[in-house]
Design an enzyme around this catalytic site. Structure first.
Site, PDB file in Angstrom:
ATOM      1  CE1 TYR B 102      -3.565   2.720   1.160  1.00 35.54           C
ATOM      2  CE2 TYR B 102      -1.665   3.589   2.345  1.00 35.54           C
ATOM      3  CZ  TYR B 102      -2.940   3.751   1.845  1.00 35.54           C
ATOM      4  OH  TYR B 102      -3.593   4.947   2.011  1.00 35.54           O
ATOM      5  CD  GLU B 190      -5.876   4.985  -0.645  1.00 32.61           C
ATOM      6  OE1 GLU B 190      -5.784   4.957   0.596  1.00 32.61           O
ATOM      7  OE2 GLU B 190      -6.962   4.943  -1.245  1.00 32.61           O
TER       8      GLU B 190
END
Lengths: 290, 385
Positions: B102, B190
């Site tokens: 992530y 993101e």
């Protein structure tokens, strides 16, 4: 006393030759603010109703001793103008401009931490010290000199609260709009610190709104550092989550940043929160008496 | 402004960030053609600005032309949590995935600096990781005037527990992601998951990007990415007219100047038992035309039974608001009652203009409380004393 601006203020206005800049600079002058200069690149030698215009802040400061700058230029030029004012050594810059890109604000904020310049705003109504000076767009005739200091994230809501206090008989030491943008130059804490040290201020009114955690941080600061009574107001109890309510800063996401969470944080530190502007005036009356 | 996944990926690709090859498609035929171009197997992904697409059946793998036709037919037009799928993104199916990381960069208002986050526990809900195992997320603030340095990437990678051979490529990926964040003036970028392939390469398998509306004037290409079809019709009308409008569920139309005052007006109306139909900030310096437009937007919601104007002029001049209201009554002839409260710059003039015009169905109020009480009564069909 008052905070930030007073009879010693010498104001230079960036964007003074624009329609709004002219209107409000002259308005400030009529109120009694000492407006000593304007800055518009390429228009040196001109004047706005007798106020001399300079090409640069450096020239304006050298010629007039200006010690407060008001920024009234469009968003794409505002960051540059703030930095220029700081570079000219002006200790206080008040930026009225709305809609400045967030990354510009970030660079400006970071740079100003390295200089001695304080920024109030952007996207703010300015500062009014009743009876002394008005810098910005606050409709001054509604306010008189007194002992209540007001600090607010919102422009028109500041007028509403100040007006409600005025109708209840209160005047103000200073009214400071810190603006509703994601990266305000001055925080609630910065201004509350000034009010705490100001002899004239006996009560501090904090007007906040949904989004971010500035009110929560202020609550912590007040608990540890402020001996004067503080009354708060928070706008946005009925705002739906996930929606931006006009101010870039005013967005509720998840549980944090809601009006209820902010009111709770303040109340847990002994700060009383009015649910309407009128209730704020009622609380002020209760605390200060009449 | 939030971007769709594929718009974010195209932005990433422009900045050299590795993303799977793909094509957008708005029809089944376009999707099939796209699938043939990228090759099989390919992923067909619903393009909506909401999470949980996979669980809702909005992401499917097609191994041949027939499956591409079948899946795109099922996904296009599908409803995912209230969002209709108008577009799919057809991309090379992810190669074998060894790990899912992530990575994100957010505009951290509190710290007043970009915040980079990296975790080797990607793929799942990162908020859950943050709750249950905060140590699994490495974080770092970047000085906005210094910018991203290579050691930032190494520090994050080592702290997150990235395999030694991936420290350099992950650092390079973060550097490119930071470059995108700055160059495009994003508020959020993101990547979840950031995948590691068996060849030990990294790529962005998803993209979530939020851009700063205030900076779009410097990014005309990005400004064109706005999709009017996913806005509420009234919100779209308001947007075109430069007004800030948010639709709510009640029956009292609200117009004010300044976001804080309008929010406060909603609260005060609710305090007196009313239900606001909208948030509408006519903005600082509201001119007569803006007021007419605003009234039109408010009245286009047919649930509205009464309208409250709450103006405290600073930059806004009350005489201009009064003239705007008169103009609006001329062109729109509203049938619902209005309550108007004018204070601030040029308020005496504004009130005089309104009194002279003697508009039907318009009541004035001296204070915000009085105005709110009156409009709540009118919306309930009560007659004012």
């Amino acid at each position: 006393m008052s905070v930030l601006i007073d009879n010693d203020t010498k104001l230079v206005v960036s964007g003074i030759t624009g329609r709004e800049g002219t209107f409000h600079a002259l308005n400030n002058q009529r109120y009694g603010t000492n407006v000593v200069a304007g800055v518009t690149p390429g228009k040196a030698g001109q004047d706005v109703e007798g106020i001399p215009v300079f090409n640069t802040f450096r020239d304006a400061v050298a010629e007039t001793g200006a010690n407060v700058a008001m920024i009234f230029v469009p968003p794409r030029f505002a960051a540059d103008s703030i930095l220029e004012a700081a570079d000219a050594g002006i200790p206080l810059v008040i930026c009225i401009t709305e809609g400045i890109p967030a990354h510009d604000e970030l660079r400006v904020y970071t740079q100003l931490q390295r200089t001695g310049t304080r920024l109030v705003g952007p996207n703010c109504p300015g500062i009014l010290s009743p009876g002394k000076a008005n810098v910005g767009i606050i409709p001054a005739s509604f306010f008189k000199e007194g002992n209540v200091g007001v600090v607010s994230r919102s422009g028109t809501l500041t007028y509403q609260i100040g007006n409600t206090l005025a109708q209840a008989g209160f005047g103000n030491s200073s009214i400071v709009g810190i603006g509703g943008d994601p990266v305000p130059g001055s925080s609630f804490i910065d201004i509350i610190e000034l009010f705490q040290a100001d002899d004239q201020t006996e009560l501090i009114v904090l007007s906040g709104e949904i989004g971010g955690d500035a009110e929560e941080r202020a609550a912590e600061y007040i608990a540890d550092n402020v001996t004067k009574p503080v009354v708060a107001y928070i706008a946005g109890f009925t705002a739906p989550p996930g929606k931006t309510m006009g101010h870039a800063g005013a967005i509720v996401s998840g549980s944090k940043g809601t009006a209820a969470a902010k009111a709770e944080a303040l109340e847990s530190k002994g700060v009383r929160v009015g649910r309407t502007p009128t209730e704020v005036a009622d609380l002020a009356m209760e605390i200060l008496g009449r | 402004m939030d971007l769709l996944e594929y718009q974010g990926k195209q932005l990433f690709a422009r900045h050299g960030i590795p993303v799977p090859d793909g094509r957008p498609a708005r029809t089944v035929d376009e999707a099939v053609a796209a699938a043939k171009e990228v090759g099989f197997p390919c992923a067909i992904k619903a393009q909506v600005k909401i999470g949980g697409r996979g669980k809702a059946g909005g992401i499917k793998i097609a191994s041949d032309e027939d499956e591409a036709r079948e899946h795109s037919g099922a996904i296009l037009g599908m409803d995912i949590k209230g969002f209709t799928v108008h577009e799919v993104w057809v991309e090379t199916a992810a190669p074998q995935i060894e790990s899912e990381y992530y990575a994100s960069i957010v505009f951290d208002r509190g710290a007043k600096a970009p915040l980079i986050m990296l975790s080797t526990q990607g793929g799942m809900d990162i908020e859950e990781v943050a709750d249950t195992n905060p140590g699994a997320i490495a974080t770092l603030h970047v000085d906005p005037l210094l910018g991203f340095q290579d050691y930032h990437g190494r520090r994050l990678a080592f702290e997150a527990g990235v395999d030694a051979d991936l420290v350099r490529p992950v650092g390079a990926f973060l550097h490119q992601l930071y470059g995108t964040f700055i160059a495009e003036e994003a508020l959020l970028v993101e990547v979840n998951p950031l995948i590691v392939t068996p060849e030990r390469k990294v790529a962005a398998l998803d993209a979530k990007v939020t851009l700063d509306d205030n900076a779009l004037f410097r990014h005309p290409d990005n400004a064109n990415l706005r999709d009017p079809s996913d806005e509420d019709p009234q919100e779209q009308m308001a947007h075109e007219r430069g007004l800030t409008y948010v639709k709510l569920d009640g029956d009292i139309g609200i117009l004010g100047n300044g976001a804080g005052l309008v929010m406060s007006t909603l609260d005060v109306v609710a305090h007196y038992g009313g239900a606001p139909a909208n948030f509408l900030d006519a903005g600082g310096g509201s001119k007569a035309e803006a007021i007419t437009s605003a009234v039109e937007v408010i009245l286009s919601d047919d649930k509205v039974k009464a309208v409250l104007f709450n103006i405290f002029g600073g930059i806004t001049r009350c005489d201009e608001v009064a003239n705007g209201l008169i103009e609006a009554f001329k062109t729109l002839e509203p049938s619902v009652p209005f309550v108007v409260r004018l204070d601030g710059t040029n308020d005496v003039e504004g009130r005089r203009i309104l009194a002279d015009a003697d508009l039907p169905n318009v009541t004035t109020a001296a204070t915000m409380d009085e105005a709110a009480q009156k409009v709540v009564a009118l919306a309930k069909g009560e007659v004012l004393a």
